[in-house]
Design a protein around this motif. Structure first.
Motif, short mmCIF file in Angstrom:
data_model
loop_
_atom_site.label_atom_id
_atom_site.label_comp_id
_atom_site.label_asym_id
_atom_site.label_seq_id
_atom_site.Cartn_x
_atom_site.Cartn_y
_atom_site.Cartn_z
N GLN A 110 124.40 -37.96 -10.70
CA GLN A 110 123.05 -38.45 -10.52
C GLN A 110 122.72 -39.49 -11.58
O GLN A 110 122.88 -39.24 -12.78
N ALA A 159 120.21 -41.93 -13.80
CA ALA A 159 119.00 -41.58 -14.52
C ALA A 159 117.78 -41.72 -13.63
O ALA A 159 117.61 -42.71 -12.93
N GLY A 160 116.94 -40.69 -13.63
CA GLY A 160 115.72 -40.71 -12.84
C GLY A 160 114.52 -41.00 -13.71
O GLY A 160 114.63 -41.33 -14.89
N THR A 161 113.34 -40.84 -13.14
CA THR A 161 112.11 -41.06 -13.89
C THR A 161 111.66 -39.77 -14.53
O THR A 161 112.02 -38.68 -14.11
N ARG A 162 110.88 -39.91 -15.56
CA ARG A 162 110.31 -38.75 -16.22
C ARG A 162 108.87 -39.05 -16.60
O ARG A 162 108.47 -40.21 -16.61
N MET A 199 110.57 -33.53 -20.70
CA MET A 199 109.49 -33.65 -19.72
C MET A 199 108.11 -33.44 -20.37
O MET A 199 107.16 -34.14 -20.06
N ASP A 256 111.20 -41.20 -24.21
CA ASP A 256 111.37 -42.38 -23.37
C ASP A 256 112.69 -43.11 -23.54
O ASP A 256 112.88 -44.18 -22.95
N LYS A 272 115.93 -32.97 -13.06
CA LYS A 272 114.47 -33.05 -12.94
C LYS A 272 113.86 -33.81 -14.13
O LYS A 272 112.85 -34.50 -13.99
N GLY A 288 115.16 -36.30 -15.52
CA GLY A 288 115.54 -37.71 -15.47
C GLY A 288 116.83 -38.04 -16.19
O GLY A 288 117.11 -39.22 -16.45
#
Length: 692
Positions: free
Chosen positions: A389, A391-394, A626, A631, A671, A673
């Motif tokens: 996966q 990197a997603g958003t957080r 989270m 960041d 979840k 990110g």
């Protein structure tokens, strides 16, 4: 070290815990067995797994004539794949009530948990929360009288039974400390008609570190519970676990071993074993390791995967050369070497000019070679595909404030505890060669000496009179290492890096409780330490894999730290800092603590997290990220995804252990990110992407 019921009760009896009279009976002894206790008798299979009662592993007889036949019936039984090497025979007991009692070292709560159940039995973990009372016991304080009373009243016992009950709990707790136990479980603890307590069943887990440091504990190890291969490996000091595949695996370092096992399993080349050479691979060890793999009919080919860090690939190659004695290996061997002395190691093996020995430039090449060696009748072992996966958003930052700074650089003055020992001297020299500012050393009764131009003092307090100390590194034997950590913290040294492995868990629990108000940041124990590439290192990390750059590498594994840093460096991605947080159950700073320190660290633009199965460290980190809106991009890799479930003897694990396994760990990280890497090869690729 897990103990069967018979050995557990031997330990209980020694600690003053009432147990039934009982005898061990092995196959062939059943006809001569003539105990002097009355019928009925209970014949109890001795296996290191639960569920023996449901599997028919405990049988009652009311006639002596039935003993031999019933014993043989149990000897022929298999319980969850385990054979029954011997049985314990006990007389029947009159039972008025059954209770549950356990003392368990809790990794999550960093204490010992006393768990009391109003009812015991095989379904104890399913009887509901009202049945149980769980109390935290802090070390070094120990079991308090009020905790004994709370347990007593929870069970609803009579006032006149308090003294005997208090004695039982006190003896159990003292027995735990005196024998380095991680768990002592009595299920059931029975009350007889005359109001006496008896441990009708018992299960014990001994800290391996304590067992290693205490030779007399070896008498509790029951070789019958292990395979011949496991006993041979144990005698040679090798970490060995049998697996169902066909590729024999030999690796240095548990983290790299787990990652390699995953790579094989995900590549449909399932591993037949987990064999960790550790940091030593002399000819005798290599011979033992090869004999194990050559002698296993299930093994069709062998993969030797080494990253030379502290361990030299050249020395391993020489040991392998001696073990082979100039002959071709009995089975195909694929060798991948990287890191320290890899080129000279591979050259030694190439110059053997023997068949069945294949050199691989990297892990991918090794997998390709192994694929060509796959037998037509190879056993199929299916594993789910690894999670991959990006990197997603957080969540965005929401006013979270933080002033923590990492604060280690080339100017940090370093003190070496244990500087006059072999390891202390070796790594003091290597740190000095890298440019580390080593200003002092400590060894009791060696004050006034010098080591490599570094003055030696008898204590940290003495050293502080002449030097400012920014960090201490600890090379002290396991028996004294926890106290060395306490000394550093007691003197408010800003950082204490404990290299020592093999420290008894009770000792670290007590030390961390004692120093909880100290400003000292403890790294480890069982850590390779800290390196700030191009500036300083406080540890045993090899320097060649590292170069200055924007990525922090935080890891639970030493060997994986070197492996991943080398891959990043090869890809032109340098590191701002690399920290091994330690591989022990109880450590000082964790992933969350390090993220707190580097969230405002301008030199760090991204973070690579190298985790492992087990524990909650990665889940806790994901939740922190989270909650605080961290960041910086996070790239992660988890080793050991295809490892068999860990062993935890008794019901205490089911009652107290939390966490949803590898799937829950990966899902929580996704979840948050994190970029989740399916392989080591993907780490540098994903890191390059997030840095663009």
């Amino acid at each position: 070290m897990l103990l069967n019921e018979h050995k557990s009760k031997t330990l209980f009896d020694k600690a003053g815990i009432p147990v039934p009279e009982g005898y061990a009976v092995f196959p062939g002894e059943e006809t001569a067995f003539k105990p002097d206790f009355p019928l009925p008798w209970f014949l109890k299979s001795q296996v290191l797994t639960g569920g023996r009662g449901k599997a028919g592993g405990i049988l009652r007889i009311d006639d002596v004539a039935d003993f031999s036949k019933t014993a043989r019936q149990l000897f022929e039984l298999k319980i969850k794949g385990h054979t029954v090497p011997f049985i314990r025979v006990e007389p029947g007991a009159e039972i008025v009530r059954e209770f549950y009692v356990s003392l368990t070292v809790s990794r999550e709560r960093r204490c010992i948990l006393l768990t009391i159940g109003r009812e015991g039995g095989v379904e104890i973990e399913n009887l509901g929360a009202d049945n149980l009372l769980v109390q935290e016991i802090k070390l070094p304080g120990g079991l308090a009288p009020n905790q004994i009373r709370a347990a007593f009243f929870h069970l609803g016992l009579q006032k006149e039974q308090l003294k005997e009950f208090a004695t039982l709990l006190t003896n159990l707790f003292n027995g735990m400390l005196d024998n380095g136990l991680l768990m002592a479980e009595i299920n059931p603890l029975i009350m007889t008609p005359d109001n006496n307590f008896i441990a009708l069943d018992g299960k014990v887990e001994v800290d391996d570190n304590y067992a290693d440091l205490t030779p007399e504990m070896e008498t509790l190890y029951q070789r019958e519970h292990a395979t011949p291969e496991e006993n041979i490996a144990r005698d040679a000091g090798l970490s060995f676990v049998k697996l169902p595949g066909w590729v024999g695996l030999m690796v240095n370092g548990a983290g790299l071993a787990m990652a390699t096992m995953d790579l094989l399993n995900f590549s449909k080349l399932p591993a037949s074993n987990f064999l960790d050479l550790g940091g030593a691979a002399d000819q005798q060890r290599m011979e033992t390791a090869l004999e194990l793999l050559f002698g296993d009919n299930q093994v069709k080919a062998i993969f030797i995967n080494l990253f030379g860090g502290i361990l030299s690939c050249e020395k391993v190659a020489l040991a392998m050369q001696g073990a082979l004695g100039g002959n071709a290996p009995q089975k195909p061997i694929v060798v991948r070497m990287s890191g320290k002395d890899a080129e000279s190691g591979l050259k030694i093996l190439k110059e053997l000019h023997v068949d069945n020995l294949h050199m691989a430039a990297d892990m991918k090449s090794a997998i390709d070679i192994l694929d060509t060696l796959k037998p037509t009748d190879a056993q199929v072992v299916d594993f789910p595909a690894p999670m991959d996966q990006a990197a997603g958003t957080r969540p965005a930052p929401t006013g979270y404030e933080n002033d923590a700074v990492f604060g280690i650089d080339k100017h940090t003055p370093i003190l070496v505890q244990g500087i006059t020992g072999r390891e202390g001297q070796l790594h003091t020299r290597l740190m000095l060669e890298y440019g580390a500012n080593v200003v002092a050393g400590v060894t009791p009764f060696k004050g006034g000496q010098e080591v490599l131009g570094v003055p030696v003092y008898n204590s940290i307090a003495e050293a502080k009179r002449s030097h400012e100390i920014g960090a201490s590194i600890i090379f002290v034997p396991p028996r004294m290492a926890a106290d060395a950590v306490a000394e550093a913290a007691g003197n408010a040294i800003p950082w204490a890096v404990c290299i020592t492995e093999g420290i008894v868990q009770h000792d670290m629990l007590a030390t961390f409780e004692q120093i909880k108000d100290s400003p000292t940041r403890v790294v480890g124990p069982n850590t390779p330490g800290i390196i700030v590439p191009g500036q300083t290192k406080i540890g045993i990390l090899p320097t060649t894999p590292f170069m200055p750059g924007p990525v922090a590498v935080l890891s639970r594994s030493g060997t994986l730290t070197y492996e991943v840093a080398d891959r990043l460096t090869t890809a032109g991605i340098g590191q701002s800092l690399c920290v091994g947080i330690g591989g022990d159950p109880f450590i000082g700073i964790n992933f969350v603590d390090m993220f707190e320190m580097i969230r405002n660290h301008n030199e760090t633009k991204a973070v690579v997290v190298l985790g492992e199965i087990g524990g909650q460290a990665e889940e806790n980190l994901a939740e922190y990220v989270m909650e605080t809106g961290f960041d910086k991009p996070v790239i992660s890799f988890i080793a050991g995804q295809t490892a068999p479930p860990g062993k935890r003897l008794g019901h205490a694990g089911a009652i107290l252990e939390k966490g949803g396994g590898i799937e829950h760990k990966l899902a929580t990280m996704a979840k948050a990110g994190f970029a989740i890497c399916p392989s080591l090869e993907a780490v540098s690729e994903m890191t390059a992407k997030v840095l663009k």
